[in-house]
Design a protein around this motif. Structure first.
Motif, PDB file in Angstrom:
ATOM      1  N   THR A   1       0.759  -1.235   0.033  1.00  0.00           N
ATOM      2  CA  THR A   1       0.073  -0.257  -0.018  1.00  0.00           C
ATOM      3  C   THR A   1       0.891   1.342  -0.014  1.00  0.00           C
ATOM      4  OG1 THR A   1       0.119   0.004   2.514  1.00  0.00           O
ATOM      5  CG2 THR A   1      -1.889  -1.191   1.196  1.00  0.00           C
ATOM      6  N   LYS A   2       0.288   2.283  -0.402  1.00  0.00           N
ATOM      7  CA  LYS A   2       0.924   3.599  -0.708  1.00  0.00           C
ATOM      8  C   LYS A   2       1.439   4.112   0.910  1.00  0.00           C
ATOM      9  CE  LYS A   2       0.471   8.334  -2.267  1.00  0.00           C
ATOM     10  NZ  LYS A   2      -0.224   9.238  -2.688  1.00  0.00           N
TER      11      LYS A   2
ATOM     12  N   ASP B   1      -0.148   2.310  -4.489  1.00  0.00           N
ATOM     13  CA  ASP B   1      -0.804   0.976  -4.231  1.00  0.00           C
ATOM     14  C   ASP B   1      -0.528   0.122  -5.436  1.00  0.00           C
ATOM     15  OD1 ASP B   1      -1.842   1.878  -1.813  1.00  0.00           O
ATOM     16  OD2 ASP B   1      -3.739   2.316  -2.854  1.00  0.00           O
TER      17      ASP B   1
END
Length: 387
Positions: free
Chosen positions: A129-130, A264
């Motif tokens: 995920t970012k 992401d």
């Protein structure tokens, strides 16, 4: 009569019995269209007959002359055929997701940690995920620099506070000096009048004259102290700004020791292990393949992909953005061509086994080494052979 209902002639009995027509003549009877239609047909046949008679009655010489004149117009008849306006281009290409990020350290050092996924080290295929930290190298030097920069900020703030207190004191001294000068001037005026009246001596008057001179000097000194104190405040504020900049810089240096997911996505490649030493020389960006094999981590978003292919410049001149494209593996087409497949057969193979997309961009320049042109293909409605 309602529209759409066909007209029909009267029954034969009505046509054969004139008396019945006579008896019904006093009532309204709709007229049949068939006599009119028959009349029109006859008129047309008469016209055709008249034209046929005139053509047969013409002079044969005139007819031959007319035919010869018409024969002078050359007519060429060609059979119309349908075909495929297509061209196959074969060259090496690379499949890339449109959203891809090459993550590399901007600092050197030992790799201290790699993110854990379900208790194991990060590996290709893992979803991230970012903002997630994926790997770090030894950052003790950077953290020490951050501590030093923060301490410098605190010292500069203290110096600024002291300078501001000095300004307050200098301003108070300035106010006293102004008051002392006004008092000295007032005393001088009074004793000057006494001197003019001969009440006091000149030496007594000069005492108050000297007091005015001393008060003016004290005022100038107090004004200078205020300016110096204000300069001290500005200097301290500049030191604070510089120290804060060093804090920002050292934080950036700390970020250079971390690999953080900017999007992401999915880990496509990972080429680092804990305990290894990383330096910038390990990164090789000479080609896409070199970059894939040397970059610490490469993240991709597999939902949107593109194909980059380098073709000859003369072939690139026939390609425009937006054109329909099928990307087919070379072995599929080669086998079909060896079996004598037609263009229609190749198109069917492309539709069944290929990936359909559109030309996204055509580079206006040629690559220096191969003198080829880079073409990018995106917008795949199906990508069954590109995964």
């Amino acid at each position: 009569m309602p529209p759409g209902v066909p007209l029909s002639p009267p029954p034969p009995s009505a046509l054969a019995n004139p008396e019945s027509l006579t008896r019904r003549s006093h009532r309204f009877q709709p007229k049949s269209i068939w006599p009119v239609a028959i009349l029109a047909m006859f008129v047309m046949l008469a016209i055709v007959g008249i034209k046929a008679y005139r053509s047969l009655s013409q002079n044969p010489a005139q007819s031959e002359q007319t035919v010869e004149q018409e024969a002078r117009l050359p007519v060429r008849v060609t059979r119309a055929e349908t075909g495929l306006a297509q061209k196959w281009v074969f060259d090496d290409g690379i499949v890339w997701p449109v959203k891809r990020r090459v993550l590399t350290f901007q600092a050197e050092g030992d790799i201290q940690a790699i993110a854990k996924i379900n208790g194991r080290d990060l590996r290709a295929g893992d979803v991230v995920t970012k903002g997630q930290v994926l790997a770090t190298i030894d950052s003790r030097r950077q953290r020490s620099a951050i501590d030093t920069a923060n301490a410098d900020v605190e010292v500069a703030v203290q110096q600024r506070n002291q300078a501001q207190a000095t300004v307050v004191q200098a301003q108070a001294s300035l106010d006293r000096a102004k008051s002392d000068l006004e008092l000295a001037k007032t005393e001088l005026v009074r004793y000057q009048e006494l001197f003019d009246q001969g009440v006091i001596s000149e030496s007594d008057r000069d005492v108050y004259l000297n007091q005015v001179d001393q008060a003016e000097a004290a005022l100038r000194s107090a004004e200078q102290d205020v300016r110096s104190a204000e300069d001290g405040v500005r200097s301290a504020e500049a030191q604070i700004t510089a120290a804060q900049a060093r804090v920002t810089e050292t934080n950036v240096d700390l970020e250079d020791t971390q690999l953080v997911a900017p999007i992401d996505g999915v880990v496509a490649y990972i080429n680092i292990r804990e305990g290894e030493y990383w330096d910038a020389q390990r990164l090789n960006s000479g080609s896409d393949q070199d970059l894939i094999e040397s970059a610490p981590i490469i993240l991709v978003n597999p939902q949107d992909i593109e194909v980059e292919i380098e073709i000859q410049a003369d072939e690139a001149n026939e390609i425009d953005p937006g054109q329909l494209t099928y990307v087919v593996l070379e072995e599929d087409v080669s086998a079909a061509q060896a079996a004598g497949a037609s263009n229609q057969d190749l198109l069917e193979i492309a539709q069944d086994n290929g990936s359909r997309g559109t030309v996204f961009s055509v580079s206006p320049t040629q690559t220096p080494g191969s003198r080829g042109t880079q073409v990018s293909i995106r917008g795949f409605s199906s990508a069954q052979n590109l995964r």
